[in-house]
Design a protein around this motif. Structure first.
Motif, PDB file in Angstrom:
ATOM      1  N   THR A 108      -4.565  13.520  -0.764  1.00 40.13           N
ATOM      2  CA  THR A 108      -3.816  13.712  -0.565  1.00 40.13           C
ATOM      3  C   THR A 108      -3.872  13.541  -2.065  1.00 40.13           C
ATOM      4  OG1 THR A 108      -3.750  12.769   1.959  1.00 40.13           O
ATOM      5  CG2 THR A 108      -2.339  12.447   0.220  1.00 40.13           C
ATOM      6  N   LEU A 109      -3.856  12.469  -2.564  1.00 40.56           N
ATOM      7  CA  LEU A 109      -3.212  12.465  -3.629  1.00 40.56           C
ATOM      8  C   LEU A 109      -3.877  13.341  -4.978  1.00 40.56           C
ATOM      9  CD1 LEU A 109      -3.643   8.247  -4.151  1.00 40.56           C
ATOM     10  CD2 LEU A 109      -1.666  10.097  -4.693  1.00 40.56           C
ATOM     11  N   ALA A 110      -5.179  13.864  -4.713  1.00 40.05           N
ATOM     12  CA  ALA A 110      -5.351  14.679  -5.714  1.00 40.05           C
ATOM     13  C   ALA A 110      -4.976  16.433  -5.407  1.00 40.05           C
ATOM     14  CB  ALA A 110      -6.659  15.634  -5.256  1.00 40.05           C
TER      15      ALA A 110
ATOM     16  N   SER B 180      -3.879   2.962  -6.323  1.00 41.85           N
ATOM     17  CA  SER B 180      -3.770   2.847  -5.226  1.00 41.85           C
ATOM     18  C   SER B 180      -4.096   3.955  -4.660  1.00 41.85           C
ATOM     19  CB  SER B 180      -2.618   4.488  -4.965  1.00 41.85           C
ATOM     20  OG  SER B 180      -1.716   5.300  -3.913  1.00 41.85           O
ATOM     21  N   CYS B 181      -5.214   4.068  -4.664  1.00 41.24           N
ATOM     22  CA  CYS B 181      -6.987   4.092  -3.312  1.00 41.24           C
ATOM     23  C   CYS B 181      -7.403   2.831  -3.952  1.00 41.24           C
ATOM     24  CB  CYS B 181      -6.949   5.274  -4.613  1.00 41.24           C
ATOM     25  SG  CYS B 181      -7.368   7.387  -4.583  1.00 41.24           S
ATOM     26  N   LEU B 182      -7.654   1.670  -4.860  1.00 46.05           N
ATOM     27  CA  LEU B 182      -7.510   0.379  -4.708  1.00 46.05           C
ATOM     28  C   LEU B 182      -7.230  -0.062  -4.081  1.00 46.05           C
ATOM     29  CD1 LEU B 182      -9.683   0.295  -8.277  1.00 46.05           C
ATOM     30  CD2 LEU B 182     -10.409   0.700  -6.193  1.00 46.05           C
TER      31      LEU B 182
ATOM     32  N   ASP C  85       1.268  -1.505   0.248  1.00 44.29           N
ATOM     33  CA  ASP C  85       0.007  -0.131  -0.033  1.00 44.29           C
ATOM     34  C   ASP C  85       0.405   1.438  -0.085  1.00 44.29           C
ATOM     35  OD1 ASP C  85      -2.234  -2.028   0.512  1.00 44.29           O
ATOM     36  OD2 ASP C  85      -2.289  -0.815   2.525  1.00 44.29           O
ATOM     37  N   THR C  86       1.834   1.030   0.911  1.00 45.97           N
ATOM     38  CA  THR C  86       2.860   2.361   0.955  1.00 45.97           C
ATOM     39  C   THR C  86       3.631   2.472  -0.495  1.00 45.97           C
ATOM     40  OG1 THR C  86       2.408   1.897   3.269  1.00 45.97           O
ATOM     41  CG2 THR C  86       4.696   3.599   2.772  1.00 45.97           C
ATOM     42  N   LEU C  87       3.924   0.976  -0.903  1.00 47.60           N
ATOM     43  CA  LEU C  87       5.009   1.298  -1.917  1.00 47.60           C
ATOM     44  C   LEU C  87       3.860   2.350  -3.591  1.00 47.60           C
ATOM     45  CD1 LEU C  87       7.387   1.021  -3.727  1.00 47.60           C
ATOM     46  CD2 LEU C  87       6.188  -1.549  -3.901  1.00 47.60           C
ATOM     47  N   SER C  88       2.566   2.282  -3.545  1.00 46.41           N
ATOM     48  CA  SER C  88       1.685   3.184  -4.893  1.00 46.41           C
ATOM     49  C   SER C  88       1.644   4.045  -4.379  1.00 46.41           C
ATOM     50  CB  SER C  88       0.081   1.483  -4.305  1.00 46.41           C
ATOM     51  OG  SER C  88      -0.693   2.663  -3.489  1.00 46.41           O
TER      52      SER C  88
ATOM     53  N   CYS D 187       3.747   6.884  -6.906  1.00 41.55           N
ATOM     54  CA  CYS D 187       2.641   8.687  -7.285  1.00 41.55           C
ATOM     55  C   CYS D 187       2.844   9.535  -6.793  1.00 41.55           C
ATOM     56  CB  CYS D 187       1.386   8.467  -6.486  1.00 41.55           C
ATOM     57  SG  CYS D 187       0.127   7.172  -7.139  1.00 41.55           S
ATOM     58  N   LEU D 188       4.273   9.678  -5.921  1.00 44.41           N
ATOM     59  CA  LEU D 188       4.489  10.833  -5.378  1.00 44.41           C
ATOM     60  C   LEU D 188       5.882  11.064  -5.756  1.00 44.41           C
ATOM     61  CD1 LEU D 188       3.967  11.116  -1.423  1.00 44.41           C
ATOM     62  CD2 LEU D 188       2.527  11.666  -3.380  1.00 44.41           C
ATOM     63  N   LEU D 189       6.578   9.804  -6.357  1.00 45.48           N
ATOM     64  CA  LEU D 189       7.986   9.797  -6.970  1.00 45.48           C
ATOM     65  C   LEU D 189       7.619  10.711  -8.175  1.00 45.48           C
ATOM     66  CD1 LEU D 189      11.244   8.785  -6.642  1.00 45.48           C
ATOM     67  CD2 LEU D 189      10.430   6.371  -7.469  1.00 45.48           C
ATOM     68  N   MET D 190       6.387   9.860  -8.642  1.00 43.32           N
ATOM     69  CA  MET D 190       6.448  10.556 -10.192  1.00 43.32           C
ATOM     70  C   MET D 190       6.193  11.791  -9.964  1.00 43.32           C
ATOM     71  SD  MET D 190       3.165   9.278 -13.055  1.00 43.32           S
ATOM     72  CE  MET D 190       3.384  10.346 -14.702  1.00 43.32           C
TER      73      MET D 190
END
Length: 168
Positions: A104-106, A71-73, A40-43, A47-50
């Protein structure tokens, strides 16, 4: 106003910290959680690394949307089993984390064009008017998520792996 975009990150960190250090340490984690939680943390990390490594383009943004949906799923995958291992308070905290994750992702997606100095609508650029600070924040956030991932892998799978797990 730029501080408002950081709020979901802070709330998510507090909630995940409480989940980890109050609930997980208390009951221990069975194998499926010791593997699943770092994934989960890796997903999230991907996203953040991108955002910090890939310049903002519409094509990159579409890839990010796909990664963010995945990641959300991904973070919801364990809930079918959690109901048998977790107290109600922990399940409530998970629900809160499920709400914060896409927010957070948004917010990260809104920061992305700012840190890469891409032209944005006036209301975004006037709201997020400190690109240097936001860049530093995103690098620190990405690093913190990486450290948390490494902690989850090392602590739960090597240091704690032989301790008993309490069932709810």
């Amino acid at each position: 106003m730029w501080i408002t975009v950081m709020t979901p990150f802070v709330l998510q960190a507090i909630a995940i910290g409480f989940d980890e250090y109050y609930f997980h340490w208390r009951r221990g984690l069975p194998l499926w959680e010791r593997i699943g939680h770092p994934l989960d943390t890796l997903s999230l990390f991907i996203c953040l690394l991108m955002i910090v490594l890939v310049p903002f383009t519409m094509t990159a943004f579409k890839v990010y949307i796909g990664l963010a949906i995945f990641s959300c799923l991904m973070v919801t995958k364990d809930e079918f089993v959690h109901k048998h291992h977790c107290p109600a308070a922990e399940n409530w905290l998970h629900a809160l984390l499920f709400l914060l994750h896409p927010i957070t992702l948004a917010c990260a997606a809104m920061i992305w064009p700012i840190i890469w100095h891409v032209e944005t609508p006036w209301w975004i650029s006037s709201w997020l008017d400190n690109p240097e600070l936001l860049t530093t924040f995103m690098y620190c956030q990405t690093g913190a998520v990486l450290l948390f991932f490494l902690y989850q892998v090392l602590f739960w799978n090597f240091l704690w792996s032989s301790y008993p797990v309490k069932k709810n």
